[in-house]
Write a protein that holds these residues in place. Structure first.
Motif, PDB file in Angstrom:
ATOM      1  N   MET A   1       0.828  -1.204   0.000  1.00 38.69           N
ATOM      2  CA  MET A   1       0.000   0.000   0.000  1.00 38.69           C
ATOM      3  C   MET A   1       0.873   1.269   0.000  1.00 38.69           C
ATOM      4  SD  MET A   1      -2.832   1.073   2.830  1.00 38.69           S
ATOM      5  CE  MET A   1      -3.306   2.778   2.960  1.00 38.69           C
ATOM      6  N   LYS A   2       0.477   2.211  -0.830  1.00 36.88           N
ATOM      7  CA  LYS A   2       1.201   3.478  -0.895  1.00 36.88           C
ATOM      8  C   LYS A   2       0.366   4.543  -0.188  1.00 36.88           C
ATOM      9  CE  LYS A   2       4.541   2.053  -3.686  1.00 36.88           C
ATOM     10  NZ  LYS A   2       5.934   1.913  -3.246  1.00 36.88           N
ATOM     11  N   LYS A   3       0.928   5.096   0.882  1.00 37.68           N
ATOM     12  CA  LYS A   3       0.168   6.063   1.678  1.00 37.68           C
ATOM     13  C   LYS A   3       0.163   7.454   1.056  1.00 37.68           C
ATOM     14  CE  LYS A   3       1.495   6.172   5.898  1.00 37.68           C
ATOM     15  NZ  LYS A   3       2.196   5.881   7.160  1.00 37.68           N
ATOM     16  N   ILE A   4       1.182   7.703   0.216  1.00 36.69           N
ATOM     17  CA  ILE A   4       1.302   9.025  -0.394  1.00 36.69           C
ATOM     18  C   ILE A   4       1.290   8.886  -1.916  1.00 36.69           C
ATOM     19  CG2 ILE A   4       2.681  11.148  -0.471  1.00 36.69           C
ATOM     20  CD1 ILE A   4       1.965  10.318   2.407  1.00 36.69           C
ATOM     21  N   VAL A   5       0.497   9.683  -2.563  1.00 34.37           N
ATOM     22  CA  VAL A   5       0.516   9.742  -4.027  1.00 34.37           C
ATOM     23  C   VAL A   5       0.969  11.138  -4.435  1.00 34.37           C
ATOM     24  CG1 VAL A   5      -0.859   9.609  -6.147  1.00 34.37           C
ATOM     25  CG2 VAL A   5      -1.391   8.078  -4.218  1.00 34.37           C
ATOM     26  N   THR A   6       2.027  11.215  -5.240  1.00 32.80           N
ATOM     27  CA  THR A   6       2.419  12.521  -5.780  1.00 32.80           C
ATOM     28  C   THR A   6       2.067  12.538  -7.263  1.00 32.80           C
ATOM     29  OG1 THR A   6       4.666  12.010  -6.550  1.00 32.80           O
ATOM     30  CG2 THR A   6       4.410  12.525  -4.206  1.00 32.80           C
ATOM     31  N   ILE A   7       1.556  13.671  -7.708  1.00 38.90           N
ATOM     32  CA  ILE A   7       1.166  13.791  -9.111  1.00 38.90           C
ATOM     33  C   ILE A   7       1.843  15.000  -9.733  1.00 38.90           C
ATOM     34  CG2 ILE A   7      -0.758  14.176 -10.725  1.00 38.90           C
ATOM     35  CD1 ILE A   7      -2.484  12.494  -8.950  1.00 38.90           C
ATOM     36  N   ALA A   8       2.736  14.739 -10.710  1.00 34.52           N
ATOM     37  CA  ALA A   8       3.264  15.804 -11.558  1.00 34.52           C
ATOM     38  C   ALA A   8       2.429  15.766 -12.828  1.00 34.52           C
ATOM     39  CB  ALA A   8       4.733  15.560 -11.861  1.00 34.52           C
ATOM     40  N   ILE A  94       6.888  21.723   4.231  1.00 29.20           N
ATOM     41  CA  ILE A  94       5.452  21.497   4.444  1.00 29.20           C
ATOM     42  C   ILE A  94       5.027  20.160   3.837  1.00 29.20           C
ATOM     43  CG2 ILE A  94       3.131  22.326   3.882  1.00 29.20           C
ATOM     44  CD1 ILE A  94       4.290  25.176   4.022  1.00 29.20           C
ATOM     45  N   ILE A  95       5.535  19.874   2.648  1.00 27.08           N
ATOM     46  CA  ILE A  95       5.198  18.597   1.989  1.00 27.08           C
ATOM     47  C   ILE A  95       5.641  17.422   2.858  1.00 27.08           C
ATOM     48  CG2 ILE A  95       5.897  17.135   0.039  1.00 27.08           C
ATOM     49  CD1 ILE A  95       5.767  19.757  -1.692  1.00 27.08           C
ATOM     50  N   LYS A  96       6.840  17.528   3.418  1.00 27.84           N
ATOM     51  CA  LYS A  96       7.336  16.449   4.293  1.00 27.84           C
ATOM     52  C   LYS A  96       6.441  16.309   5.519  1.00 27.84           C
ATOM     53  CE  LYS A  96      12.120  16.776   2.795  1.00 27.84           C
ATOM     54  NZ  LYS A  96      13.335  17.560   2.934  1.00 27.84           N
ATOM     55  N   ARG A  97       6.003  17.421   6.042  1.00 26.58           N
ATOM     56  CA  ARG A  97       5.172  17.377   7.253  1.00 26.58           C
ATOM     57  C   ARG A  97       3.786  16.797   6.980  1.00 26.58           C
ATOM     58  NH1 ARG A  97       3.982  22.882   9.024  1.00 26.58           N
ATOM     59  NH2 ARG A  97       1.887  22.414   8.283  1.00 26.58           N
ATOM     60  N   ILE A  98       3.170  17.213   5.892  1.00 28.13           N
ATOM     61  CA  ILE A  98       1.825  16.686   5.623  1.00 28.13           C
ATOM     62  C   ILE A  98       1.887  15.199   5.263  1.00 28.13           C
ATOM     63  CG2 ILE A  98       0.755  18.899   5.013  1.00 28.13           C
ATOM     64  CD1 ILE A  98       0.984  18.242   2.107  1.00 28.13           C
ATOM     65  N   ALA A  99       2.999  14.766   4.658  1.00 23.49           N
ATOM     66  CA  ALA A  99       3.154  13.332   4.361  1.00 23.49           C
ATOM     67  C   ALA A  99       3.271  12.537   5.664  1.00 23.49           C
ATOM     68  CB  ALA A  99       4.376  13.110   3.486  1.00 23.49           C
ATOM     69  N   GLU A 100       3.904  13.147   6.665  1.00 22.44           N
ATOM     70  CA  GLU A 100       4.007  12.507   7.988  1.00 22.44           C
ATOM     71  C   GLU A 100       2.644  12.391   8.662  1.00 22.44           C
ATOM     72  OE1 GLU A 100       6.386  11.077  10.029  1.00 22.44           O
ATOM     73  OE2 GLU A 100       7.458  11.016   8.114  1.00 22.44           O
ATOM     74  N   GLU A 101       1.799  13.379   8.405  1.00 23.45           N
ATOM     75  CA  GLU A 101       0.520  13.455   9.117  1.00 23.45           C
ATOM     76  C   GLU A 101      -0.476  12.375   8.705  1.00 23.45           C
ATOM     77  OE1 GLU A 101       0.657  18.281  10.014  1.00 23.45           O
ATOM     78  OE2 GLU A 101      -0.797  17.491   8.575  1.00 23.45           O
ATOM     79  N   GLY A 102      -0.365  11.865   7.465  1.00 23.20           N
ATOM     80  CA  GLY A 102      -1.302  10.817   7.052  1.00 23.20           C
ATOM     81  C   GLY A 102      -1.422  10.699   5.554  1.00 23.20           C
ATOM     82  N   PRO A 103      -2.161   9.676   5.088  1.00 24.98           N
ATOM     83  CA  PRO A 103      -2.298   9.420   3.656  1.00 24.98           C
ATOM     84  C   PRO A 103      -2.802  10.645   2.899  1.00 24.98           C
ATOM     85  CG  PRO A 103      -3.255   7.632   4.912  1.00 24.98           C
ATOM     86  CD  PRO A 103      -2.936   8.714   5.897  1.00 24.98           C
ATOM     87  N   CYS A 104      -2.187  10.932   1.754  1.00 28.07           N
ATOM     88  CA  CYS A 104      -2.609  12.102   0.980  1.00 28.07           C
ATOM     89  C   CYS A 104      -2.166  12.002  -0.471  1.00 28.07           C
ATOM     90  CB  CYS A 104      -2.057  13.393   1.599  1.00 28.07           C
ATOM     91  SG  CYS A 104      -0.273  13.463   1.716  1.00 28.07           S
ATOM     92  N   VAL A 105      -2.840  12.804  -1.293  1.00 30.17           N
ATOM     93  CA  VAL A 105      -2.452  13.009  -2.690  1.00 30.17           C
ATOM     94  C   VAL A 105      -1.944  14.448  -2.797  1.00 30.17           C
ATOM     95  CG1 VAL A 105      -3.282  13.162  -5.076  1.00 30.17           C
ATOM     96  CG2 VAL A 105      -4.185  11.376  -3.552  1.00 30.17           C
ATOM     97  N   ILE A 106      -0.735  14.602  -3.331  1.00 28.13           N
ATOM     98  CA  ILE A 106      -0.145  15.942  -3.471  1.00 28.13           C
ATOM     99  C   ILE A 106       0.123  16.204  -4.953  1.00 28.13           C
ATOM    100  CG2 ILE A 106       1.711  17.503  -2.779  1.00 28.13           C
ATOM    101  CD1 ILE A 106       2.304  15.552  -0.445  1.00 28.13           C
ATOM    102  N   VAL A 107      -0.449  17.289  -5.457  1.00 26.10           N
ATOM    103  CA  VAL A 107      -0.283  17.621  -6.876  1.00 26.10           C
ATOM    104  C   VAL A 107       0.790  18.690  -7.041  1.00 26.10           C
ATOM    105  CG1 VAL A 107      -1.428  18.599  -8.900  1.00 26.10           C
ATOM    106  CG2 VAL A 107      -2.649  16.992  -7.452  1.00 26.10           C
ATOM    107  N   GLY A 108       1.756  18.430  -7.920  1.00 20.83           N
ATOM    108  CA  GLY A 108       2.788  19.403  -8.271  1.00 20.83           C
ATOM    109  C   GLY A 108       3.796  19.653  -7.168  1.00 20.83           C
ATOM    110  N   ARG A 109       4.463  20.798  -7.246  1.00 16.50           N
ATOM    111  CA  ARG A 109       5.402  21.272  -6.217  1.00 16.50           C
ATOM    112  C   ARG A 109       6.606  20.351  -6.014  1.00 16.50           C
ATOM    113  NH1 ARG A 109       0.630  23.622  -7.118  1.00 16.50           N
ATOM    114  NH2 ARG A 109       0.496  25.603  -6.116  1.00 16.50           N
ATOM    115  N   CYS A 110       6.998  19.596  -7.055  1.00 20.05           N
ATOM    116  CA  CYS A 110       8.155  18.673  -6.939  1.00 20.05           C
ATOM    117  C   CYS A 110       8.009  17.768  -5.726  1.00 20.05           C
ATOM    118  CB  CYS A 110       9.477  19.424  -6.835  1.00 20.05           C
ATOM    119  SG  CYS A 110       9.766  20.709  -8.059  1.00 20.05           S
TER     120      CYS A 110
END
Lengths: 202, 202
Positions: A1-8, A94-110
């Motif tokens: 399972m992947k808890k974090i999804v990053t989308i470029a 901030i990206i590192k912190r929100i990834a620590e906080e729980g499963p999420c999808v993050i769009v852009g921002r490298c």
């Protein structure tokens, strides 16, 4: 399972919308404009500046001077730090912190690059043919039709330059991602399904 | 539903194996060595020549002279046609024919390009990090460890040149494909599942 999804995603590919759909399917948090607002509060920079600078600027001296010069960087021997770099450090933290906080999808921002030390990220790149980017830009984003393809190319070139400046990597190269999807041929729903399935089962 | 799956793949990425797994999951025919044998019978060229030439050669005059010169091409004003081009035309026609015959997975051979007029193809590219390509080459293909990374690079450069020569397109560019998968991070089974799911539901 992947808890974090990053989308470029290429501008005009619908990658942000696909990310939002995937987050809904997964029950994950979704970060994009939300992230900008978090960044704004943390950095003391204005919402407008961050919106403008977020994914476009590189370390252009002219840009930094025009936007108010450089910051003194107290964490790094008090060296001068361009405003664009300051913003990148803030958003990366901030990206590192929100990834620590729980499963999420993050769009852009490298985000893929900022989280590369984690083992639980699914890194996705979304693209589509030029004519579909133009259609999306004019019909959904309501951009003027005149010179639309040139404008889309300009925006994507800026994203690519920004990514290269901060990561040293080629933005559109498959080697940076687990999966690269053509939203033009697959459609947004199918792309979101694929992302959600992989995140659940990988 | 996509009746045809084409798979382009880096040497060492396990793309052929993934294609075979996907074909099994879908109940589709699978073409790779089988295709070479069909080609051989149709063209009158030897199995060995075709195995050697299938994905490596471009229009090198030296190569064509070394392999027996050029063919007279009766369908094209009796112009001289290099042996490599003759082979490409033969394999392209066979690919079109087998696609007409029924659902199948075709690995390599610029199949995506030969079938680009059809609307029922799922075009896939498989890649993985260099170290995993080297591991697969030595442990599964039993290639010698000495200079293995150089040898893999050479083979992939040859595939890329061959693809560019016949299609005018960049082999590894996502824009040629519906989906690009990193078999190193996703694993072969997951890649085959993704391909089968999309082929069934798209």
């Amino acid at each position: 399972m992947k808890k974090i999804v990053t989308i470029a995603r290429e501008f005009g590919s619908g990658g942000r919308y696909i990310g939002k759909l995937a987050a809904e399917k997964l029950g994950y948090k979704f970060y994009d404009k939300e992230l900008i607002m978090l960044m704004s509060k943390e950095s003391g920079l204005s919402d407008e500046f961050i919106e403008e600078a977020g994914e476009k600027i590189t370390n252009s001296m002219l840009f930094n001077v025009a936007m108010g010069g450089v910051y003194l960087n107290p964490g790094y021997n008090n060296t001068l730090m361009p405003l664009s770099d300051k913003l990148f450090v803030v958003q990366s933290n901030i990206i590192k912190r929100i990834a620590e906080e729980g499963p999420c999808v993050i769009v852009g921002r490298c985000a893929d690059y900022s989280l590369k030390e984690r083992g639980d990220c699914l890194n996705v790149f979304i693209h589509c043919p030029d004519e579909q980017k133009a259609e999306r830009a004019t019909k959904i984003y309501n951009m003027p039709e005149k010179n639309i393809e040139k404008e889309i190319k300009r925006r994507n070139k800026a994203r690519s330059s920004h990514y290269y400046y901060y990561t040293g990597l080629d933005w559109g190269s498959p080697s940076n991602y687990d999966i690269v999807l053509n939203s033009g041929s697959l459609g947004a729903d199918m792309c979101a399904d694929i992302i959600a399935d992989i995140a659940k089962n990988c």
